[in-house]
Scaffold this motif. Sequence first.
Motif, PDB file in Angstrom:
ATOM      1  N   PHE A   1       0.836  -1.203   0.000  1.00 53.73           N
ATOM      2  CA  PHE A   1       0.000   0.000   0.000  1.00 53.73           C
ATOM      3  C   PHE A   1       0.873   1.255   0.000  1.00 53.73           C
ATOM      4  O   PHE A   1       0.638   2.199  -0.758  1.00 53.73           O
ATOM      5  N   TYR A   2       1.892   1.265   0.844  1.00 55.16           N
ATOM      6  CA  TYR A   2       2.785   2.422   0.919  1.00 55.16           C
ATOM      7  C   TYR A   2       3.530   2.604  -0.405  1.00 55.16           C
ATOM      8  O   TYR A   2       3.697   3.720  -0.887  1.00 55.16           O
ATOM      9  N   PHE A   3       3.959   1.488  -0.981  1.00 59.09           N
ATOM     10  CA  PHE A   3       4.670   1.525  -2.265  1.00 59.09           C
ATOM     11  C   PHE A   3       3.780   2.136  -3.351  1.00 59.09           C
ATOM     12  O   PHE A   3       4.212   2.992  -4.128  1.00 59.09           O
ATOM     13  N   LEU A   4       2.519   1.710  -3.398  1.00 53.33           N
ATOM     14  CA  LEU A   4       1.596   2.233  -4.402  1.00 53.33           C
ATOM     15  C   LEU A   4       1.346   3.718  -4.198  1.00 53.33           C
ATOM     16  O   LEU A   4       1.318   4.500  -5.144  1.00 53.33           O
ATOM     17  N   ARG A   5       1.175   4.094  -2.953  1.00 53.37           N
ATOM     18  CA  ARG A   5       0.874   5.489  -2.637  1.00 53.37           C
ATOM     19  C   ARG A   5       2.033   6.413  -2.965  1.00 53.37           C
ATOM     20  O   ARG A   5       1.847   7.529  -3.450  1.00 53.37           O
ATOM     21  N   SER A   6       3.237   5.930  -2.747  1.00 51.63           N
ATOM     22  CA  SER A   6       4.403   6.796  -2.917  1.00 51.63           C
ATOM     23  C   SER A   6       5.003   6.731  -4.316  1.00 51.63           C
ATOM     24  O   SER A   6       5.687   7.668  -4.737  1.00 51.63           O
ATOM     25  N   SER A   7       4.753   5.649  -5.049  1.00 53.38           N
ATOM     26  CA  SER A   7       5.414   5.462  -6.339  1.00 53.38           C
ATOM     27  C   SER A   7       4.569   5.871  -7.526  1.00 53.38           C
ATOM     28  O   SER A   7       5.104   6.117  -8.616  1.00 53.38           O
TER      29      SER A   7
END
Length: 206
Positions: free
Chosen positions: A186-192
Amino acid sequence: IVVLDLSFNLIVNLKSSDFVNFRNSRLTWLNLGNNQLSHLDCGLFDYLPFLRFLFFENNFIRTIEKGCFAKLNNLLVINLNHISFKEINIENNLFQNINRNLRVLNLRRTSLDGLKYFHLSQILELDLSENHVPLNIYHQIPFKHATKLILSDIRLNKSLKFFNMNNNTRLAELDLSKNSIDYDTFYFLRSSLNLASLNLADTNLT
């Protein structure tokens, strides 16, 4: 006539002569969904060269003859949802002509075991939901250039980092609902990604 909707009828068979009266028209939108079609003849759409939107979902197709889509050079959208590809004998170049301009491809619940029949380099919207997508074909999913991806319930396992989605500047909508997603993903999707819409419903996110 530009739009023809034949969906939710009891059509069992079609042949090219059924469309002969449309040869001088500019029919661009044809819906054959939710019928009982089982066989698609060679040259079926020869009289519909201007067709841009074609819908086949929820039929019982078992045979698609070579040349069925040969004249559909202008096709932009094809909906093949709920058609079992495992039951169809498909030639590798069956979709060759429609691949040229195709932009939207819907393959929801198609018992999909590969994407080799389609050229995905130009696809902008792709729906692969409700399929068990094997890991070895994840690399074929057009994360780099698509604007909308629906990957709901594809038995995705936890991490998306190996999808190499960094620096994707086009993807605006991503649906990963009904998969198993962890917080790191989730964090990866949000930040990338620069997403406008992200669907993570029913993903056991903790």
